[in-house]
Design an enzyme around this catalytic site. Structure first.
Site, mmCIF file in Angstrom:
data_model
loop_
_atom_site.group_PDB
_atom_site.id
_atom_site.type_symbol
_atom_site.label_atom_id
_atom_site.label_comp_id
_atom_site.label_asym_id
_atom_site.label_seq_id
_atom_site.Cartn_x
_atom_site.Cartn_y
_atom_site.Cartn_z
ATOM 1 N N CYS A 380 42.424 49.117 42.800
ATOM 2 C CA CYS A 380 41.744 50.095 43.648
ATOM 3 C C CYS A 380 41.814 51.486 43.011
ATOM 4 O O CYS A 380 41.103 51.756 42.053
ATOM 5 C CB CYS A 380 42.314 50.040 45.061
ATOM 6 S SG CYS A 380 41.122 50.583 46.289
ATOM 7 N N HIS A 514 42.033 44.568 46.695
ATOM 8 C CA HIS A 514 43.494 44.407 46.713
ATOM 9 C C HIS A 514 43.870 42.921 46.627
ATOM 10 O O HIS A 514 44.121 42.285 47.663
ATOM 11 C CB HIS A 514 44.074 45.020 47.990
ATOM 12 C CG HIS A 514 44.033 46.505 47.991
ATOM 13 N ND1 HIS A 514 45.014 47.272 47.399
ATOM 14 C CD2 HIS A 514 43.114 47.367 48.470
ATOM 15 C CE1 HIS A 514 44.703 48.558 47.537
ATOM 16 N NE2 HIS A 514 43.555 48.642 48.179
ATOM 17 N N GLU A 516 46.539 41.575 45.793
ATOM 18 C CA GLU A 516 47.917 41.294 46.211
ATOM 19 C C GLU A 516 47.988 40.782 47.651
ATOM 20 O O GLU A 516 48.928 40.090 48.027
ATOM 21 C CB GLU A 516 48.808 42.536 46.028
ATOM 22 C CG GLU A 516 48.570 43.702 46.983
ATOM 23 C CD GLU A 516 47.468 44.660 46.540
ATOM 24 O OE1 GLU A 516 46.603 44.241 45.740
ATOM 25 O OE2 GLU A 516 47.467 45.823 47.002
HETATM 26 N N1 GLN Z 1 41.732 56.639 47.446
HETATM 27 C C1 GLN Z 1 40.824 55.684 46.907
HETATM 28 C C2 GLN Z 1 39.635 55.429 47.807
HETATM 29 O O1 GLN Z 1 39.660 55.737 48.972
HETATM 30 C C3 GLN Z 1 41.534 54.372 46.582
HETATM 31 C C4 GLN Z 1 42.006 53.648 47.794
HETATM 32 C C5 GLN Z 1 43.004 52.571 47.485
HETATM 33 O O2 GLN Z 1 43.590 52.545 46.422
HETATM 34 N N2 GLN Z 1 43.225 51.676 48.409
HETATM 35 O O3 GLN Z 1 38.644 54.904 47.354
#
Ligand code: GLN
EC number: 6.3.4.2
Length: 542
Positions: A380, A514, A516
């Site tokens: 992410c 994600h 994970e």
């Molecule tokens: N801050 C980033 C976004 O909002 C990444 C979010 C995250 O890593 N879950 O896109």
């Protein structure tokens, strides 16, 4: 018939109620029962989505896009059953619904009160949708005595009277501290905590006692007598070296037998726990080890990265190695050269994150991994920073940045304002609410045939869970691909980048989702298995 087990906690917080609930569920599952787990959270936030991970730990995202408590992650990992929005509720959610109804005039002039309106709403939530299950395990967050918890305890007390006889059990998790000067495990805090529970009308049926050494017979007897439970219902929950050993240790201590006996069910047969024995054995007997750097921002509280830590350990299980984690605050790399910190490590992972603090440090970590050809896994935010890095150093865009940190002339990562969810268009505004408004939950992605990512997944069509507000900007795709950063995974409509990889690098993968959250001990996620395999390769080089 559905049976209910309510799990409460006393003495101190952080005793691992979520894990205890998940482990009991796994034990019942191993006896062939269908089990569901649910969590009641007494805090006032509508969901944990807007809470700092350093306070509350990770926000666990479900397939259906709910931002929930991290205990739901334990539930999924231990039972293999995907959690849903309907498995977690908070006081805030309940009040929001009640007050919305009140404003609409749905209560026809009634006075709205904690009893019965709030307690009824809690009971409805607990009872809803359970027909297909033999057991529903309901964990109550916090500890007995917390002011916010009272309506929840009252609701489960009422259920004990309202549900058919013999279909409810109350399990109370407590702590027996060892006092070195006395040389004893102390039972008094447990006695007080049970007294508190009984004062609000709940008599526990089973005590699950956390301790660091065996509970002597005399203490068991005392606990049984003063807390009004059977001696066989005083269950020792001793510290174990890996969480995946907990179901085995509960089995040893007879927790499942006691729960079944309470319901008048036969506990004579052996639960099928072989797979638990196998993974515990693998974890305890690794054939090698690798060291992975996690360059993040909430490294002070490991709960902030709960699923990530577990997924890495699953990658270790898949490859029969121990995965040692080196936690590095990314801000350090804004002051100091990353090399001395990262040299000798076998993989670098930049996890999800929010906000500008530490972002430049993550960019430097990504650069180090790319240039030194060390396995890099960007999740992410970790993918977004890797793309900013590639834009700056490879594609000649020195001002490349993310608009998350403020206006930028080169928004290589930009605000996501429109996207498709199934057949529906979702829209967000820059100045909209922060709570529950990200791109959340499971979305499909198409992976380019022949790409590294398709090879890792062994297929070209995947679905993974998302939680982000910003995205890599497709307008920069051509310039980045020309320099070797391939946009190998895209949303099915081809509009949003889902994964990137560096061509010619042994293992450099960024994912917008994600992974994970979907890794399980018995089904390690392919990205984590592959990343750890790459780290093993790297360990042979250094
Ligand atoms: N801050 C980033 C976004 O909002 C990444 C979010 C995250 O890593 N879950 O896109």
């Amino acid at each position: 018939m559905t049976r209910y087990v309510f799990i409460t906690g006393g003495v101190v917080s952080s005793l691992g109620k979520g894990l205890a609930s998940a482990a009991l569920a796994a034990l019942l599952q191993a006896r062939g029962y269908k089990v569901r787990l649910r969590k009641l959270d007494p805090y006032l936030n509508v969901d944990p989505g807007t809470m700092s991970p350093t306070q509350h730990g990770e926000v666990f995202v479900t397939d259906d896009g709910a931002e929930t408590d991290l205990d739901l992650g334990h539930y999924e990992r231990f039972t293999g059953v995907p959690a849903t929005r309907a498995d977690n509720i908070t006081t805030g959610r309940i009040y929001l619904d009640i007050i919305t109804k009140e404003r609409r005039g749905d209560y026809l002039g009634a006075t709205i009160q904690v009893i019965p309106h709030v307690t009824n709403a809690i009971k409805e939530f607990v009872l809803d949708g359970n027909d297909a299950y033999d057991f529903v395990l309901v964990e109550i967050g916090g500890t007995v005595g917390d002011i916010e918890g009272l309506p929840f305890f009252e609701a489960i007390r009422q259920l004990g009277q309202e549900l058919p006889r013999g279909t409810c059990a109350y399990v109370h998790l407590t702590l027996l501290p060892y006092i070195p000067s006395a040389g004893e495990l102390k039972t008094k805090p447990t006695q007080h905590s049970v007294a508190e529970l009984r004062s609000i009308g709940i008599q526990p049926d089973i005590l699950l006692c956390r301790c660091d050494r065996p509970i002597p017979r005399e203490e068991r007897r005392k606990l049984a007598q003063f807390c009004n439970v059977r001696e066989s219902a005083v269950i020792e929950a001793r510290d174990v070296s890996t969480i995946y050993e907990v179901p085995l240790s509960y089995r040893e201590e007879g927790l499942d037998r006691e729960v079944l006996a309470h319901f008048g069910l036969d506990g004579g047969t052996e639960p099928k726990l072989d797979r638990w024995r196998q993974i515990t054995h693998r974890i305890k007997n690794p054939e090698g080890e690798v060291a992975i750097a996690i360059v993040g921002k909430y490294t002070g509280l490991k709960d902030a990265y709960k699923s990530l830590i577990e997924a890495l350990s699953h990658g270790g299980i898949a490859n029969r190695v121990r995965v040692n984690l080196e936690w590095i605050e990314s801000e350090v790399f804004e002051r100091e050269d990353p090399a001395p910190f990262l040299e000798g490590l076998h993989g670098i992972l930049v996890p999800g994150g929010f906000g500008q603090r530490g972002a430049e440090g993550k960019i430097r970590a990504a650069r180090y991994a790319r240039e030194r050809k060390i396995p890099y896994f960007g999740i992410c935010f970790g993918m977004q920073m890797a793309v900013v890095e590639a834009a700056r150093s490879l594609a000649g865009i020195p001002e490349a940045n993310s608009s998350e940190f403020g206006p930028t002339p080169e928004p290589v990562v930009g605000l996501l304002t429109e996207w498709m969810k199934g057949n529906e268009l979702e829209r967000r505004m820059a100045e909209g609410d922060l709570g529950g408004t990200m791109r959340l939950g499971s979305y499909a992605a198409s992976l380019a045939p022949g790409s590294k990512i398709a090879e890792i997944y062994g297929g070209t069509r995947i679905a993974e869970r998302h939680r982000h507000r910003y995205e890599v900007n497709m307008a920069y795709r051509e310039r980045l691909e020309a320099k070797g950063m391939r946009f190998a995974g895209l949303s099915p409509d081809g509009l949003l980048p889902e994964t990137v990889e560096v061509v010619g690098h042994p293992w450099f993968v960024g994912v917008q989702f994600h992974p994970e959250l979907k890794s399980r001990p018995f089904e390690p996620h392919p990205l984590f298995s592959s990343f750890i395999a790459a780290a093993i390769e790297q360990s042979r080089l250094v």
